[in-house]
Scaffold this motif. Sequence first.
Motif, PDB file in Angstrom:
ATOM      1  N   VAL A 122       0.736  -1.084   0.240  1.00  0.00           N
ATOM      2  CA  VAL A 122      -0.110   0.081  -0.095  1.00  0.00           C
ATOM      3  C   VAL A 122       1.061   1.510   0.097  1.00  0.00           C
ATOM      4  O   VAL A 122       1.581   1.631   0.606  1.00  0.00           O
ATOM      5  N   PHE A 123       0.541   2.481  -0.908  1.00  0.00           N
ATOM      6  CA  PHE A 123       1.192   3.614  -0.797  1.00  0.00           C
ATOM      7  C   PHE A 123       0.276   4.018  -1.516  1.00  0.00           C
ATOM      8  O   PHE A 123      -0.463   4.841  -2.458  1.00  0.00           O
ATOM      9  N   SER A 124       0.244   5.245   0.092  1.00  0.00           N
ATOM     10  CA  SER A 124      -1.499   5.622  -0.593  1.00  0.00           C
ATOM     11  C   SER A 124      -0.960   7.357  -0.427  1.00  0.00           C
ATOM     12  O   SER A 124      -0.253   7.716   1.074  1.00  0.00           O
ATOM     13  N   HIS A 125      -1.460   8.354  -0.710  1.00  0.00           N
ATOM     14  CA  HIS A 125      -1.150   9.861  -0.635  1.00  0.00           C
ATOM     15  C   HIS A 125       0.519   9.869   0.210  1.00  0.00           C
ATOM     16  O   HIS A 125       0.485  10.939   1.332  1.00  0.00           O
ATOM     17  N   ALA A 126       1.402   8.844  -0.405  1.00  0.00           N
ATOM     18  CA  ALA A 126       1.892   9.409   0.100  1.00  0.00           C
ATOM     19  C   ALA A 126       4.140   9.475  -1.413  1.00  0.00           C
ATOM     20  O   ALA A 126       5.185  10.395  -0.743  1.00  0.00           O
ATOM     21  N   SER A 127       2.735   9.553  -2.014  1.00  0.00           N
ATOM     22  CA  SER A 127       3.675  10.218  -4.082  1.00  0.00           C
ATOM     23  C   SER A 127       4.451  11.806  -3.870  1.00  0.00           C
ATOM     24  O   SER A 127       5.311  11.908  -4.564  1.00  0.00           O
ATOM     25  N   TRP A 128       3.595  12.259  -3.367  1.00  0.00           N
ATOM     26  CA  TRP A 128       3.738  13.862  -3.387  1.00  0.00           C
ATOM     27  C   TRP A 128       5.030  14.097  -2.741  1.00  0.00           C
ATOM     28  O   TRP A 128       6.086  15.203  -2.575  1.00  0.00           O
ATOM     29  N   TYR A 129       5.601  13.610  -1.359  1.00  0.00           N
ATOM     30  CA  TYR A 129       6.329  13.676  -0.998  1.00  0.00           C
ATOM     31  C   TYR A 129       7.608  13.419  -1.111  1.00  0.00           C
ATOM     32  O   TYR A 129       8.675  13.748  -0.836  1.00  0.00           O
TER      33      TYR A 129
END
Length: 278
Positions: A122-129
């Motif tokens: 799971v990779f949730s709401h973390a890519s823009w970091y």
Amino acid sequence: MRESIVSKIAACMAVKGEVQTDQTEHRVKLAESWGIEAGSKILEIGCGQGDTTAVLAYFTGKKGHVHAIDIAGPDYGSPVTLGESREYLLASSLGKQMDIQFQVDVLADNVTFPEKHFDYIVFSHASWYLRSADELASILKKSRSWGKKLCFAEWDPAIQHVEQQSHILAVLLQAQYEAFKVSSESNIRSLFTVEDIKDIIEGTGWNVVKEESIYSPKLKDGEWEVDMALEFAEDELKQLPEIPGKLKKLIQSEIRILQRNKSMFPIRPLSTIALTAE
């Protein structure tokens, strides 16, 4: 039914009140879209304060387990630090179904897991970091062998309602000056479109099998990003002399547009794209 589930999960979180309930409800929608099954082993990358971790733990149940990691330290975060949130979560009714580790760089050589050990990554709401598209690609490529399915979520920059305009404008102007930083602790460090993300996912060996747009208008994330941009953007520009003068003028104009938008329209968050890949 969903309201009852949200209430049970939100009670396990250190932050209380309507804001937390709305955050939990949004992540329940994500888990439903991904089809998280009871008894699953889950690796969550970029868990933050555990908003998604708690939801995943609920859905996987007592026979499942969530291993949640984040590169940040336990003192990071506000109004509740990551460490404080972890302590509260682990002491809750969901605590036995999860473990949470901070200061874990998933790209470090010593971070590894057996092949197909997890049912879901799971990779949730973390890519823009992340610092760059290359970093995102490296994470997805390395974790490809660890799990059977990838569950991915991020804001969708393509606005569907005029009230979302302020959120994406705040994101865009931050992403422009963040591109000139070597290091950062900002919420927005890179901006990826849905098309960018799908290209990266499929370029790292995954195959997208489902995509769903989820709109949670009660979330305050849009307001937070607008306030962040309006409070700090000018100071950020002063600290980055390498930014070309013409670009600085453009960003300053965007700040004025954002100020005007805030006075004219209510602020609603962007929609979220939920992707499932195998």
